[in-house]
Design a protein around this motif. Structure first.
Motif, PDB file in Angstrom:
ATOM      1  N   LYS A  33      -0.252 -10.663 -13.171  1.00 48.84           N
ATOM      2  CA  LYS A  33       0.423  -9.421 -12.794  1.00 48.84           C
ATOM      3  C   LYS A  33       1.785  -9.733 -12.192  1.00 48.84           C
ATOM      4  N   TYR A  56       5.160  -8.744 -14.278  1.00 51.08           N
ATOM      5  CA  TYR A  56       5.979  -7.760 -13.586  1.00 51.08           C
ATOM      6  C   TYR A  56       7.403  -8.288 -13.405  1.00 51.08           C
ATOM      7  N   TRP A 111       9.090   1.128  -4.396  1.00 53.76           N
ATOM      8  CA  TRP A 111       8.138   2.040  -4.999  1.00 53.76           C
ATOM      9  C   TRP A 111       8.763   2.559  -6.282  1.00 53.76           C
ATOM     10  N   PRO A 112       8.114   2.737  -7.411  1.00 49.07           N
ATOM     11  CA  PRO A 112       6.683   2.546  -7.676  1.00 49.07           C
ATOM     12  C   PRO A 112       6.358   1.228  -8.378  1.00 49.07           C
ATOM     13  N   HIS A 153       5.764  -1.637  -7.029  1.00 49.48           N
ATOM     14  CA  HIS A 153       5.441  -2.544  -5.923  1.00 49.48           C
ATOM     15  C   HIS A 153       4.030  -3.104  -5.997  1.00 49.48           C
ATOM     16  N   THR A 154       3.210  -2.610  -6.913  1.00 52.63           N
ATOM     17  CA  THR A 154       1.778  -2.906  -6.775  1.00 52.63           C
ATOM     18  C   THR A 154       1.410  -4.362  -7.024  1.00 52.63           C
ATOM     19  N   ASP A 188      -1.417  -7.468  -4.359  1.00 52.12           N
ATOM     20  CA  ASP A 188      -2.354  -8.339  -5.072  1.00 52.12           C
ATOM     21  C   ASP A 188      -1.954  -9.797  -4.966  1.00 52.12           C
ATOM     22  N   ILE A 246       4.519   4.325   1.805  1.00 47.17           N
ATOM     23  CA  ILE A 246       3.889   3.020   2.004  1.00 47.17           C
ATOM     24  C   ILE A 246       3.425   2.856   3.449  1.00 47.17           C
ATOM     25  N   VAL A 279       0.122   4.279   3.475  1.00 49.64           N
ATOM     26  CA  VAL A 279      -0.836   3.432   2.750  1.00 49.64           C
ATOM     27  C   VAL A 279      -1.202   2.205   3.600  1.00 49.64           C
ATOM     28  N   TYR A 334       1.935  -4.271   2.489  1.00 46.90           N
ATOM     29  CA  TYR A 334       2.452  -2.905   2.408  1.00 46.90           C
ATOM     30  C   TYR A 334       3.542  -2.680   3.455  1.00 46.90           C
ATOM     31  N   ILE A 394      -4.261  11.240   4.687  1.00 42.90           N
ATOM     32  CA  ILE A 394      -3.078  11.135   3.818  1.00 42.90           C
ATOM     33  C   ILE A 394      -2.955   9.712   3.295  1.00 42.90           C
ATOM     34  N   GLY A 395      -3.111   8.751   4.206  1.00 44.97           N
ATOM     35  CA  GLY A 395      -2.991   7.343   3.826  1.00 44.97           C
ATOM     36  C   GLY A 395      -3.985   6.985   2.736  1.00 44.97           C
ATOM     37  N   ASN A 396      -5.238   7.396   2.943  1.00 44.58           N
ATOM     38  CA  ASN A 396      -6.254   7.081   1.947  1.00 44.58           C
ATOM     39  C   ASN A 396      -5.961   7.742   0.619  1.00 44.58           C
ATOM     40  N   LEU A 401      -2.972   8.678  -0.570  1.00 41.03           N
ATOM     41  CA  LEU A 401      -1.837   8.046  -1.243  1.00 41.03           C
ATOM     42  C   LEU A 401      -2.218   6.704  -1.830  1.00 41.03           C
ATOM     43  N   TRP A 402      -3.057   5.991  -1.095  1.00 44.53           N
ATOM     44  CA  TRP A 402      -3.440   4.670  -1.566  1.00 44.53           C
ATOM     45  C   TRP A 402      -4.349   4.782  -2.781  1.00 44.53           C
ATOM     46  N   ASP A 409      -1.552   4.698  -5.484  1.00 42.53           N
ATOM     47  CA  ASP A 409      -1.396   3.288  -5.850  1.00 42.53           C
ATOM     48  C   ASP A 409      -2.468   2.813  -6.815  1.00 42.53           C
ATOM     49  N   ILE A 414      -0.554   4.448 -10.238  1.00 41.61           N
ATOM     50  CA  ILE A 414       0.394   3.396 -10.624  1.00 41.61           C
ATOM     51  C   ILE A 414      -0.318   2.223 -11.280  1.00 41.61           C
ATOM     52  N   ASP A 415      -1.350   1.727 -10.579  1.00 37.03           N
ATOM     53  CA  ASP A 415      -2.023   0.551 -11.124  1.00 37.03           C
ATOM     54  C   ASP A 415      -2.924   0.925 -12.291  1.00 37.03           C
ATOM     55  N   VAL A 447       0.122   0.220 -14.882  1.00 33.64           N
ATOM     56  CA  VAL A 447       0.082  -1.238 -14.979  1.00 33.64           C
ATOM     57  C   VAL A 447      -1.070  -1.695 -15.853  1.00 33.64           C
TER      58      VAL A 447
END
Lengths: 505, 654
Positions: free
Chosen positions: A167, A171, A226-227, A229-230, A234, A289, A292, A305, B593-595, B597-598, B602, B606-607, B611
């Motif tokens: 990844k 990336y 972002w976006p 960043h994932t 990892d 973030i 998150v 993060y 909110i955090g949970n 968004l994650w 994410d 996104i993933d 990805v």
């Protein structure tokens, strides 16, 4: 420097050749290679200090310039030089590498010589990225850097390392390819790969926009924004401690450096055009973030993060200058934002590096990065707890630590562009404190949570030295950031004046 | 003399810092007594030098010092410096901070006697003294923010001093985060100042402030705000966090989880008054915005009244005093809103002494009762602890504003000032602080009577060991009792009605309520005499009488009243439900909110979609392509012919 040494070449090749030497010496002489690699890292660090001492901060011109033709047919040259932006980054690189070598000493028991060699070679390549003045040379170092990093995660990484390395590689590689295309186009226009030639190359509007997007793909992935960043969380989770440290402390700064050396000066009109877009992405990084990070259960993920969120300040500071100038008509605010952004990069190098080392110290003992496996560490590791407190606070941007300076300047200056930019950026005051200190509370404070914590040994003298050096750096740059700003000042001024001028044909 | 004074100012700040570093880093080497000696000497030097500075500026009319110590950084042509502004307001604060801190250092020897974290504690409180001095002595907003956050850090460390207690580490996190919410406003205020003035230096800002009075800023499309109002309210939000004003007060009662000496020093006498000091320091700015002053009046009045009410139903000795602190901070805030800055600082000074005294007295009781803090398990202690009893009585009388005691002068001045203020919010504030007087007297003497009088309700074991607190504890109590009693006499005339603060505090002529009061002022006895013609004194007597009635004469009455007013009682015990509200809405909400968004942003979006989605699509595509390469010649031949036909068709058609 008493004699006129090619100091930049030494900074690049000394660690690379040293690394090959360590590789050659092999694992049979474990003690020797430890001292050997430490010695090499130390010499490289001292060399970079000469860079600071001999640096002339009254000019924005490239200094310590070295030039040799490399591939004449395409006028590609071995062309090195540094200014006020690259010098601090090079010193940061050599400093962090020194600590990583020291940190890996007793911890790595599998192929130690390869491990140390990988970091030394990586160090040379990274110095090369910051020192290259030729676009192809830059690209060479930029891509070559991926190889040792790939190996570090792939060989010494955690159980899910294959997914993470692929990844990470795809990336960053995908992004870089677009950069190469942009560079080739620029060559076709300028007939030169010299970066400063590209800075003054007039370009059409559409060409600028396309080049900006190509650069953005490379640098946004790296910093990361972002976006895209994932890959970072990892990669961090799977990387060994040293890998995480180098990734957070230096590798991310490459992206920021790319914006400063390529995107902004080469395509200023496109940068202006995309300013709002970049500011929005940066603010998303800071706020989104931040949220998150708060809910992460894995300490490394949390810090990863937090890195993304902090790098949001760097990109915000790079681009908000355009908006500030549009509102105030003065370059002062833009310079402050830019200075704050670079300060944020340097400071984040120390702080994120320190925090990853902290997690590493605990991981070495308990083999878990999960917050729930800890609790009450202060009872058994009081010295460690004190250091981690400092770093957690620095990561929350406490004044007096380096973490404060950049955030403070970026928030202060972006207010001049818009109240709401400053407002959203300032949420890091609350969010940052929340995720750092909540983690600290669950991991360090409290009564001893389990038998493993009960048996913990406090940090030994080697670990103490590493932590103390980072603590000194964090406090020094927090209490007296003036020397760093003095180095950067002229370069930043020049950069701002340059990017505020249109170069559309 | 000027050069000389600069080194004195530097020494004032550095000696506690050096002491703190020595005690912190070399605590083991210098031992317990080493740690307390080094810090007591360090802070002692600060105290004595502060007194010298005080004499120099206030009595000898020496020069005000305003200068940089070193340049912090220069960026964008703007120089940010670390420097001092020592004027009449600053020296007053310096003396209060260093002196109270010194007393508390001494007291700590007795209070923390058996604690394993002895050296760490001394290191922290010396660091606090350093930070607080940096805050009050600053000559610019950057350093103000440094001090502001540094005291927050030490407060965080000290609330969580007993880190094994879950309640303590919950409280310190809460304190830090709530303060950060305030700082969030504060930093935006500082940013607005930089935007408006292009400097962070106090004097330059103050000098140019009047010019900026009419500048507006548009925060929402179409709504123009006065920039000065935005600046002042932003800064005041910072003060609301630090000085625990509604609705950011929630951290202060919980901060009582920390050891008692720091409740006295940080959460009563000094740090929590930083917000009050800051607004007074910024008076040239606040005077330009009546909107901000009204806002301050309302917030202060709400805090003074409603937080006082909560003090009535608390049973933890420290929490009662904590709510009292909230309420008294509300009084100071009200004074600020009424532009009676001098009265606010005056109350800050008297309050620092008598509230520190009350906390230390409470600490003495807690120690003697083996860490019992529930006032329902106390009583009748006056027999066993006469010195504590007497000093606590002095503190209590000062707090309720009993005529002649220090608090009387300062509180009366505030009430009178609000009465005279012509701002729209002043009426509301006036009634709030007036009723507050009854409440103050009631909760104060409820506490006093329950602890020192009435039935002895402690258990046998504790009862048999009752004794007076040791000398290291009662000496600081006595020392603090003296100013708690008499300081009002000395300060009321000069501080409120003369040129005590001179240029350090600016009041617009239209707001100058203290000057108006000054015309009526004819000496201390005139002031006392005048007070007897006003309601507050009688209200205090009413509260005192009610406390006597409820807790000495008819001890069963309070329960019956509580029973009768069940809903109200419930609301008070629940502290208006604000803790639950914050816990569910803010703490819980942020995590949700955090949970979200994650997990959604994410991981899934996104993933998952992009990805891994693109990885999967590559896999799928290559799977399809692989099928095409079947290896059978007739497949290829067929494809070729088909393509050829297609091409021919295409060309012919065109």
């Amino acid at each position: 420097m008493p004699i006129d040494l090619p100091i930049l070449s030494l900074l690049i090749w000394a660690p690379i050749l040293g690394g090959l030497w360590v590789l050659y010496a092999g694992d049979r002489q474990a003690e020797t290679i430890k001292y050997l690699s430490l010695g090499i890292a130390m010499i490289t660090f001292l060399l970079s200090i000469f860079l600071y001492i001999d640096f002339d901060s009254t000019t924005h011109e490239m200094q310590f310039v070295e030039f040799a033709p490399w591939i004449r047919a395409f006028s590609i040259n071995y062309h090195l030089g540094v200014d006020g932006i690259s010098v601090p980054l090079i010193i940061l690189t050599t400093f962090i590498n020194l600590l990583i070598i020291l940190a890996g000493w007793e911890v790595i028991d599998y192929r130690l010589s390869h491990y140390l060699a990988a970091f030394l070679i990586l160090e040379g390549l990274m110095n090369g990225v910051f020192a290259a003045l030729d676009a192809i040379l830059f690209y060479f170092f930029w891509e070559a850097m991926l190889i040792p990093m790939f190996l570090i995660i792939g060989i010494w990484g955690g159980p899910n390392r294959v997914y993470a390395t692929i990844k990470f590689f795809l990336y960053t590689f995908l992004g870089s390819v677009f950069m190469l295309v942009a560079l080739l186009y620029l060559y076709s226009q300028a007939n030169s790969f010299f970066i400063l030639d590209l800075h003054v190359l007039p370009l059409g509007e559409l060409a600028q926009k396309l080049i900006f997007i190509a650069f953005l793909l490379a640098f946004a992935v790296k910093i990361p924004m972002w976006p895209v960043h994932t890959w970072l969380p990892d990669a961090h989770v799977e990387a060994p401690t040293g890998g995480s440290v180098i990734l957070a402390a230096i590798m991310l700064k490459m992206g920021g450096y790319g914006f400063l050396r390529f995107s902004l000066p080469i395509v200023p009109d496109a940068s202006l055009f995309f300013t709002d877009f970049m500011i929005v992405l940066s603010l998303i990084a800071i706020v989104y973030i931040g949220f998150v990070a708060l809910v992460q259960q894995d300490m490394k993920k949390l810090i990863a993060y937090s890195s993304i969120s902090h790098m949001g300040f760097a990109t915000l500071g790079f681009f908000v200058g355009f908006s500030i100038f549009a509102v105030t008509g003065s370059t002062s605010g833009a310079e402050m934002a830019m200075g704050g952004a670079i300060m944020q990069m340097i400071s984040h190098g120390f702080i994120s590096g320190a925090l990853f080392l902290c997690v590493g110290v605990m991981y070495d003992r308990i083999h878990s990065r999960q917050i729930k496996d800890y609790g009450g560490v202060v009872n058994t590791m009081p010295h460690f707890a004190a250091f981690m407190m400092l770093f957690a606070m620095a990561n929350s941007g406490l004044p007096g630590t380096s973490g404060f300076v950049g955030e403070f300047l970026v928030i202060l200056s972006s207010y001049q562009a818009s109240f709401w930019i400053a407002f959203l950026a300032a949420t890091i005051l609350v969010l940052g404190a929340a995720y750092n200190l909540w983690m600290y509370k669950r991991v360090i404070y409290g009564d001893v949570a389990n038998e493993k914590v009960e048996k913990l040994q406090d940090i030994n003298s080697r670990e103490t030295v590493i932590m103390a050096l980072l603590a000194i750096a964090v406090l020094l740059f927090g209490l007296w950031p003036a020397p760093l700003f003095e180095i950067m000042d002229e370069t930043i001024k020049h950069l701002i004046t340059h990017i505020l001028q249109s170069k559309v044909i | 003399m000027a050069d000389n004074m600069e080194s004195i100012y530097i020494a004032i700040v550095l000696s506690p810092l050096v002491a703190s570093i020595i005690a912190g880093l070399f605590g083991k080497a210098i031992g317990r007594s080493g740690a307390h000696w080094v810090t007591i000497i360090g802070v002692g030097i600060s105290s004595i030098l502060s007194l010298i500075a005080y004499k120099h500026i206030i009595f000898d009319g020496g020069d005000i010092f305003n200068g940089a110590v070193y340049q912090w950084l220069i960026s964008g042509g703007i120089s940010l410096e670390v420097g001092f502004l020592v004027d009449r307001l600053t020296v007053t604060m310096m003396v209060v901070v260093s002196f109270v801190s010194w007393m508390i250092h001494i007291y700590t020897i007795g209070y923390m006697h058996d604690d394993p974290g002895y050296q760490r504690f001394f290191s922290y409180i010396s660091l606090f003294t350093f930070s607080m001095l940096m805050l009050v002595m600053s000559n610019n907003f950057m350093q103000l923010f440094f001090g502001w956050e540094a005291v927050g850090l030490v407060s965080y460390l000290l609330i969580g001093f007993w880190y094994k207690r879950e309640s303590a580490i919950f409280a310190n996190l809460k304190a830090f985060l709530v303060n950060r919410v305030g700082d969030f406003g504060f930093i935006l205020g500082i940013a607005a100042i930089l935007m408006a003035f292009n400097t962070l230096d106090y004097w330059e800002v103050f000098n140019r402030a009047p010019v900026q009075g009419d500048v507006t800023i548009s925060l929402f499309q179409g709504y123009e705000w006065s920039l000065m109002t935005v600046i002042c309210i932003s800064l005041f939000i910072g003060a609301m966090g630090k000085s625990a004003q509604f609705p950011l007060h929630v951290w202060l009662p919980d901060s009582m989880e920390g050891p008692t000496p720091i409740s006295a020093l940080i959460h009563a006498a000094t740090m929590v008054t930083a917000g009050i000091f800051m607004v007074a320091r910024m008076s040239p700015l606040f005077e330009l915005s009546e909107t901000a002053l009204n806002f301050i009046l309302i917030i202060g009045a709400i805090t003074a009244f409603f937080m006082g009410l909560l003090g009535l139903v608390q049973n933890d000795i420290k929490r009662v005093i904590a709510y009292s602190t909230l309420s008294q901070l509300g009084y100071m805030t009200v004074a600020l809103g009424a532009s009676a800055y001098a009265a606010a600082i005056f109350h800050l000074v008297t309050h620092a002494f008598f509230k520190a005294l009350l906390f230390l007295a409470a600490g003495a009781v807690i120690i003697v009762l083996h860490h019992e803090q529930d006032i329902r398990k106390m009583g009748g202690l006056y027999k066993y602890m006469p010195i504590t009893w007497l000093t606590c009585l002095i503190g209590a009388l000062a707090l309720i504003g009993f005529p002649g005691f220090s608090g009387f002068f300062s509180k009366d001045a505030i009430i009178e000032a609000v009465h005279l203020s012509t701002l729209p919010a002043a009426d509301f504030a006036y009634y709030a602080v007036m009723t507050g007087v009854v409440i103050t007297a009631l909760y104060t003497f409820r506490l006093f009577f329950l602890v020192f009088h009435g039935k002895e309700r402690m258990d046998k074991e504790t009862w048999s060991h009752l004794h007076e607190a040791p000398a290291v504890i009662w000496v600081p109590l006595s020392v603090l009792a003296v100013p708690s009693f008499i300081i009002g006499f000395f300060l009321v005339g000069p501080m409120l009605f003369s040129e005590y603060f001179a240029d350090a505090i600016y009041v617009a002529p239209a707001h100058n309520v203290l000057a108006e009061m000054g015309q009526e002022y004819h000496g201390i006895f005139g002031f006392i005499h005048h007070a007897f013609k006003q309601p507050p004194v009688y209200l205090a007597f009413v509260g005192l009488f009610l406390a006597w009635l409820f807790y000495i004469r008819l001890p069963d009455l309070p329960k019956k009243i509580a029973g009768l007013l069940q809903p109200l009682y419930f609301v008070l015990v629940k502290k208006y439900g604000m803790d639950e509200f914050n816990q569910i809405v803010f703490a819980g909400g942020v995590r949700r909110i955090g949970n979200f968004l994650w997990d959604i942003g994410d991981v899934k979006f996104i993933d998952g979609l992009f990805v891994n989605g693109s990885a999967l699509s590559v896999q799928w595509f290559s799977g399809v392509v692989r099928k095409l390469q079947s290896g059978y010649l007739y497949h290829y031949a067929f494809a070729m012919i088909f393509a050829l036909l297609l091409l021919i068709f295409f060309f012919v058609h065109n």
